[in-house]
Structures are given as structure tokens and as C-alpha cells.
Design a protein around this motif. Structure first.
Motif, PDB file in Angstrom:
ATOM      1  N   MET A 213       0.840  -1.204   0.000  1.00  0.00           N
ATOM      2  CA  MET A 213       0.000   0.000   0.000  1.00  0.00           C
ATOM      3  C   MET A 213       0.871   1.249   0.000  1.00  0.00           C
ATOM      4  SD  MET A 213      -2.925   1.096   2.771  1.00  0.00           S
ATOM      5  CE  MET A 213      -1.710   1.319   4.062  1.00  0.00           C
ATOM      6  N   ASP A 214       0.517   2.197  -0.799  1.00  0.00           N
ATOM      7  CA  ASP A 214       1.271   3.451  -0.881  1.00  0.00           C
ATOM      8  C   ASP A 214       1.146   4.192   0.438  1.00  0.00           C
ATOM      9  OD1 ASP A 214       2.698   5.513  -1.718  1.00  0.00           O
ATOM     10  OD2 ASP A 214       1.258   6.276  -3.192  1.00  0.00           O
ATOM     11  N   ASN A 215       2.254   4.708   0.928  1.00  0.00           N
ATOM     12  CA  ASN A 215       2.228   5.414   2.214  1.00  0.00           C
ATOM     13  C   ASN A 215       2.200   6.922   2.050  1.00  0.00           C
ATOM     14  OD1 ASN A 215       4.764   5.747   1.200  1.00  0.00           O
ATOM     15  ND2 ASN A 215       5.829   5.417   3.145  1.00  0.00           N
ATOM     16  N   GLN A 216       1.678   7.391   0.920  1.00  0.00           N
ATOM     17  CA  GLN A 216       1.651   8.818   0.609  1.00  0.00           C
ATOM     18  C   GLN A 216       0.233   9.196   0.184  1.00  0.00           C
ATOM     19  OE1 GLN A 216       4.363   9.988  -2.471  1.00  0.00           O
ATOM     20  NE2 GLN A 216       4.827  11.917  -1.489  1.00  0.00           N
ATOM     21  N   CYS A 217      -0.263  10.318   0.725  1.00  0.00           N
ATOM     22  CA  CYS A 217      -1.620  10.757   0.396  1.00  0.00           C
ATOM     23  C   CYS A 217      -1.709  11.154  -1.075  1.00  0.00           C
ATOM     24  CB  CYS A 217      -2.037  11.929   1.281  1.00  0.00           C
ATOM     25  SG  CYS A 217      -3.684  12.581   0.899  1.00  0.00           S
ATOM     26  N   TRP A 218      -2.753  10.665  -1.756  1.00  0.00           N
ATOM     27  CA  TRP A 218      -2.919  10.931  -3.184  1.00  0.00           C
ATOM     28  C   TRP A 218      -3.238  12.404  -3.454  1.00  0.00           C
ATOM     29  CZ3 TRP A 218      -7.000  12.258  -6.542  1.00  0.00           C
ATOM     30  CH2 TRP A 218      -6.760  12.006  -7.891  1.00  0.00           C
ATOM     31  N   ILE A 219      -3.807  13.124  -2.469  1.00  0.00           N
ATOM     32  CA  ILE A 219      -4.175  14.529  -2.641  1.00  0.00           C
ATOM     33  C   ILE A 219      -3.012  15.460  -2.306  1.00  0.00           C
ATOM     34  CG2 ILE A 219      -5.664  16.405  -1.767  1.00  0.00           C
ATOM     35  CD1 ILE A 219      -7.163  14.640  -3.596  1.00  0.00           C
ATOM     36  N   CYS A 220      -2.492  15.352  -1.090  1.00  0.00           N
ATOM     37  CA  CYS A 220      -1.504  16.326  -0.614  1.00  0.00           C
ATOM     38  C   CYS A 220      -0.095  15.769  -0.486  1.00  0.00           C
ATOM     39  CB  CYS A 220      -1.950  16.904   0.736  1.00  0.00           C
ATOM     40  SG  CYS A 220      -2.054  15.686   2.070  1.00  0.00           S
ATOM     41  N   GLY A 221       0.071  14.442  -0.650  1.00  0.00           N
ATOM     42  CA  GLY A 221       1.398  13.861  -0.528  1.00  0.00           C
ATOM     43  C   GLY A 221       1.863  13.665   0.902  1.00  0.00           C
ATOM     44  N   GLU A 222       0.993  13.925   1.882  1.00  0.00           N
ATOM     45  CA  GLU A 222       1.350  13.794   3.292  1.00  0.00           C
ATOM     46  C   GLU A 222       1.551  12.328   3.653  1.00  0.00           C
ATOM     47  OE1 GLU A 222       2.273  15.518   6.945  1.00  0.00           O
ATOM     48  OE2 GLU A 222       1.704  16.561   5.099  1.00  0.00           O
TER      49      GLU A 222
ATOM     50  N   CYS B 125     -12.656   4.157  -4.339  1.00  0.00           N
ATOM     51  CA  CYS B 125     -11.730   4.327  -5.466  1.00  0.00           C
ATOM     52  C   CYS B 125     -10.411   3.587  -5.289  1.00  0.00           C
ATOM     53  CB  CYS B 125     -11.452   5.826  -5.692  1.00  0.00           C
ATOM     54  SG  CYS B 125     -10.575   6.631  -4.322  1.00  0.00           S
ATOM     55  N   GLY B 126     -10.120   3.154  -4.049  1.00  0.00           N
ATOM     56  CA  GLY B 126      -8.929   2.359  -3.809  1.00  0.00           C
ATOM     57  C   GLY B 126      -7.651   3.138  -3.629  1.00  0.00           C
ATOM     58  N   LYS B 127      -7.702   4.455  -3.635  1.00  0.00           N
ATOM     59  CA  LYS B 127      -6.500   5.262  -3.471  1.00  0.00           C
ATOM     60  C   LYS B 127      -6.204   5.467  -1.991  1.00  0.00           C
ATOM     61  CE  LYS B 127      -6.812   7.692  -7.874  1.00  0.00           C
ATOM     62  NZ  LYS B 127      -7.980   6.956  -8.398  1.00  0.00           N
ATOM     63  N   THR B 128      -4.955   5.837  -1.700  1.00  0.00           N
ATOM     64  CA  THR B 128      -4.490   6.004  -0.324  1.00  0.00           C
ATOM     65  C   THR B 128      -4.512   7.480   0.057  1.00  0.00           C
ATOM     66  OG1 THR B 128      -3.034   4.099  -0.607  1.00  0.00           O
ATOM     67  CG2 THR B 128      -2.592   5.557   1.270  1.00  0.00           C
ATOM     68  N   PHE B 129      -5.005   7.769   1.286  1.00  0.00           N
ATOM     69  CA  PHE B 129      -5.159   9.151   1.718  1.00  0.00           C
ATOM     70  C   PHE B 129      -4.735   9.298   3.180  1.00  0.00           C
ATOM     71  CE2 PHE B 129      -8.383   8.298  -1.495  1.00  0.00           C
ATOM     72  CZ  PHE B 129      -8.102   9.297  -2.416  1.00  0.00           C
ATOM     73  N   CYS B 130      -4.414  10.547   3.541  1.00  0.00           N
ATOM     74  CA  CYS B 130      -4.135  10.880   4.933  1.00  0.00           C
ATOM     75  C   CYS B 130      -5.453  11.020   5.691  1.00  0.00           C
ATOM     76  CB  CYS B 130      -3.325  12.173   5.034  1.00  0.00           C
ATOM     77  SG  CYS B 130      -4.228  13.611   4.424  1.00  0.00           S
ATOM     78  N   SER B 131      -5.364  11.271   7.002  1.00  0.00           N
ATOM     79  CA  SER B 131      -6.587  11.381   7.805  1.00  0.00           C
ATOM     80  C   SER B 131      -7.435  12.569   7.388  1.00  0.00           C
ATOM     81  CB  SER B 131      -6.217  11.508   9.291  1.00  0.00           C
ATOM     82  OG  SER B 131      -5.370  12.633   9.504  1.00  0.00           O
ATOM     83  N   GLY B 132      -6.801  13.622   6.872  1.00  0.00           N
ATOM     84  CA  GLY B 132      -7.556  14.800   6.471  1.00  0.00           C
ATOM     85  C   GLY B 132      -8.349  14.607   5.195  1.00  0.00           C
ATOM     86  N   HIS B 133      -7.929  13.679   4.322  1.00  0.00           N
ATOM     87  CA  HIS B 133      -8.593  13.470   3.035  1.00  0.00           C
ATOM     88  C   HIS B 133      -9.190  12.074   2.908  1.00  0.00           C
ATOM     89  CE1 HIS B 133      -5.651  16.748   1.931  1.00  0.00           C
ATOM     90  NE2 HIS B 133      -6.787  17.268   1.522  1.00  0.00           N
ATOM     91  N   ARG B 134      -9.350  11.362   4.016  1.00  0.00           N
ATOM     92  CA  ARG B 134      -9.782   9.963   3.938  1.00  0.00           C
ATOM     93  C   ARG B 134     -11.250   9.820   3.536  1.00  0.00           C
ATOM     94  NH1 ARG B 134     -12.356   8.327   8.690  1.00  0.00           N
ATOM     95  NH2 ARG B 134     -12.318   9.871  10.370  1.00  0.00           N
TER      96      ARG B 134
END
Length: 292
Positions: free
Chosen positions: A1-10, A21-30
Motif C-alpha cells: 500500500m502506498d504510504n503517501q496521500c494521493w491529494i496532498c502527498g502527506e 476508489c482504492g486510493k491512499t489518503f491521509c486522515s484529512g482526506h480519507r
């Protein structure tokens, strides 16, 4: 699993994978609505099988649609934030007229200074006080108080108003303070017009601020102040300023672009109003004492 947020890169210790959608996100964009999830609208959910079976073209179209959703989301968020900031600034300025007219005047002067930088000479010409055009542009008797010739001119005027204006408004009330400020500024403008022999325009709040300073010196003559880092009473400082303005006014030093007559006219109004206020205050205290 990617450890980088798809929106902000956090990167966070615990990342979240969207079930739509299956993408990885931080807590702010989950949340799906926080990252403009493309699977949220059509009800589809992400699965590893669907991901493996999906063609590269489908993934490209999906990513493109998601990018547009994200762009629209952030555009709308930025627009709402700008509206909120503008509305908040307007409401704070409106409230400050009732809580502290000094702060309201400072805010307007700073805002006007930015308009000067943005709009340039046309804005300046419209609101500056020109002795020869006062009958055709009477509003400049007031509007000139909100213009300044440079950052230093604005800074020192607002600094004096911040310290002494707030003291005086608490002493005499907001309504009387506003009356004193604008009457001092208008009389200062008339004094400049009556004594000047040039066609130079006048800008600045100095005349009105000198009225405030003089009134406070009458009401609180022993208030300690610093003039060029030297301690003295406000009454002594006022006398010093009057002597300097009188000297420069009559010596007529070449290149002196300060409206000394406007300063002295503002001081005159401040002294008159200050003396009347002090007299009324003594009468009020005397009647209160007689009741006791």
C-alpha cells in the motif's frame, strides 16, 4: 500500500485506503467527499479484482475525472474561504466603529493606503485636498484624512492614534471622540487652505490626530509620554509640538512639505473641546458631591 496521500502527498503512520476508489489518503482526506472520490457518484466500490481487470485506458479516464473533481472542490473551497475572510473583515471593521473608533479609523487608513498602491494617482487625485478645487470637490475636506504620502507618514500617524486615541475615547466616549476627530480634521483642512500660498495638495490625518492629542493633554496634562525617547508629560510634549510648528511655519524653510497650519488648527480645536469637556466634568462631579 502506498504510504503517501494521493491529494496532498502527506505521509502518516496510519494511511487510509478508500473503499470506493482504492486510493491512499491521509486522515484529512480519507473521507470520499474530502478527496472528490469518483466512485462515490456512481455507487461503485473498489475491489482488488476490479483493479486488476481494469484497462489502462479506463484508469486514465478515471484519474482524469478525479482530477477535475478535486480541482472543482478546491476551487469552491477557496472561493468560500475568500468570501468568509472578506465578510469577517467587514464585520470586524463595522463592530470596531462601536467598540473603538480609533481602531476603525486605523483599519480604513491602512486599507486606503493599499488602494493608493493598487490604483495609483487617479485614486490619490480624487480624494486629496486641493485648495483651488475645494468648492468643486467638498468631500476632500474629509477624505484627505484617509490618504497618506508614504508608509512612514501612515505608520507614525497610526501609531500616535493607536496609543492616544484609545485612551481618549475611553475617557470621553466614542461619539464625542468621533466628533472631535472629524471636526479637528476639517478645521485643520480649512486652516491649511486659509494660510497656504501654494497649490500643493494636502493629505494625512495629522490635523485630526493633533486635535486628539491636544484634547487628551487638557484632560490628562500629567500623562507620561516619550518624544524621541525622552520622557515628559503630554502637556509639555504638546507645547513642544506647537513651538516647532510655529517656528517652521513662519521661518518658511525651503522644501518643507509639512502642513504646519493644519497641525496648529487641529491643536486649536482639541484645546477648545478639551477645555469644555473638562469644565463639564467638573460640574458633573460638583453636582454629584452636593447630592452627597
Amino acid at each position: 500500500m502506498d504510504n503517501q496521500c494521493w491529494i496532498c502527498g502527506e505521509k502518516e503512520p496510519v494511511m487510509y485506503t478508500c473503499r470506493y476508489c482504492g486510493k491512499t489518503f491521509c486522515s484529512g482526506h480519507r473521507l470520499p467527499e474530502r478527496h472528490g472520490c469518483e466512485g462515490l457518484g456512481d455507487g461503485t466500490r473498489f475491489s482488488s479484482a476490479q483493479s486488476a481487470a481494469g484497462s489502462s485506458g479506463t484508469r486514465g479516464r478515471s484519474t482524469s475525472g478525479t482530477d477535475q473533481i478535486v480541482k472543482d472542490f478546491f476551487k469552491e473551497a477557496t472561493k468560500n474561504a475568500a468570501k468568509g475572510a472578506a465578510g469577517s473583515a467587514f464585520n470586524r471593521t463595522k463592530r470596531s466603529f462601536y467598540s473603538s473608533p480609533s481602531m476603525a479609523i486605523i483599519i480604513i487608513c491602512i486599507f486606503s493606503f493599499f488602494l493608493e498602491l493598487l490604483l495609483g494617482q487617479p485614486y490619490y487625485t480624487l480624494f486629496q485636498l486641493e485648495p483651488g478645487n475645494i468648492l468643486s470637490r467638498p468631500w476632500t475636506l474629509i477624505s484627505h484624512m484617509f490618504l497618506h504620502a508614504g508608509f512612514a507618514h501612515l505608520f507614525f500617524n497610526m501609531l500616535v492614534l493607536y496609543f492616544f486615541g484609545r485612551i481618549l475615547e475611553r475617557r470621553i466616549g466614542n461619539s464625542m471622540f468621533i466628533y472631535l476627530y472629524f471636526i479637528s480634521g476639517i478645521v485643520a483642512a480649512l486652516g491649511f487652505i486659509a494660510t497656504t500660498s501654494t497649490s500643493y495638495p494636502m493629505v494625512g490625518a495629522s490635523g485630526a490626530i493633533m486635535g486628539v492629542f491636544a484634547a487628551l493633554a487638557i484632560l490628562e496634562p500629567n500623562l507620561p509620554v516619550y518624544v524621541f525617547f525622552f520622557p515628559m508629560t503630554i502637556k509639555s510634549a504638546l507645547i513642544l509640538f506647537v513651538i516647532v510648528d510655529l517656528s517652521f511655519m513662519y521661518v518658511n524653510i525651503s522644501g518643507d512639505m509639512i502642513a504646519h497650519a493644519a497641525h496648529l488648527s487641529g491643536v486649536f480645536v482639541g484645546i477648545i473641546v478639551g477645555r469644555r469637556l473638562k469644565k463639564n466634568l467638573k460640574v458633573s462631579r460638583g453636582s454629584l458631591y452636593r447630592r452627597w
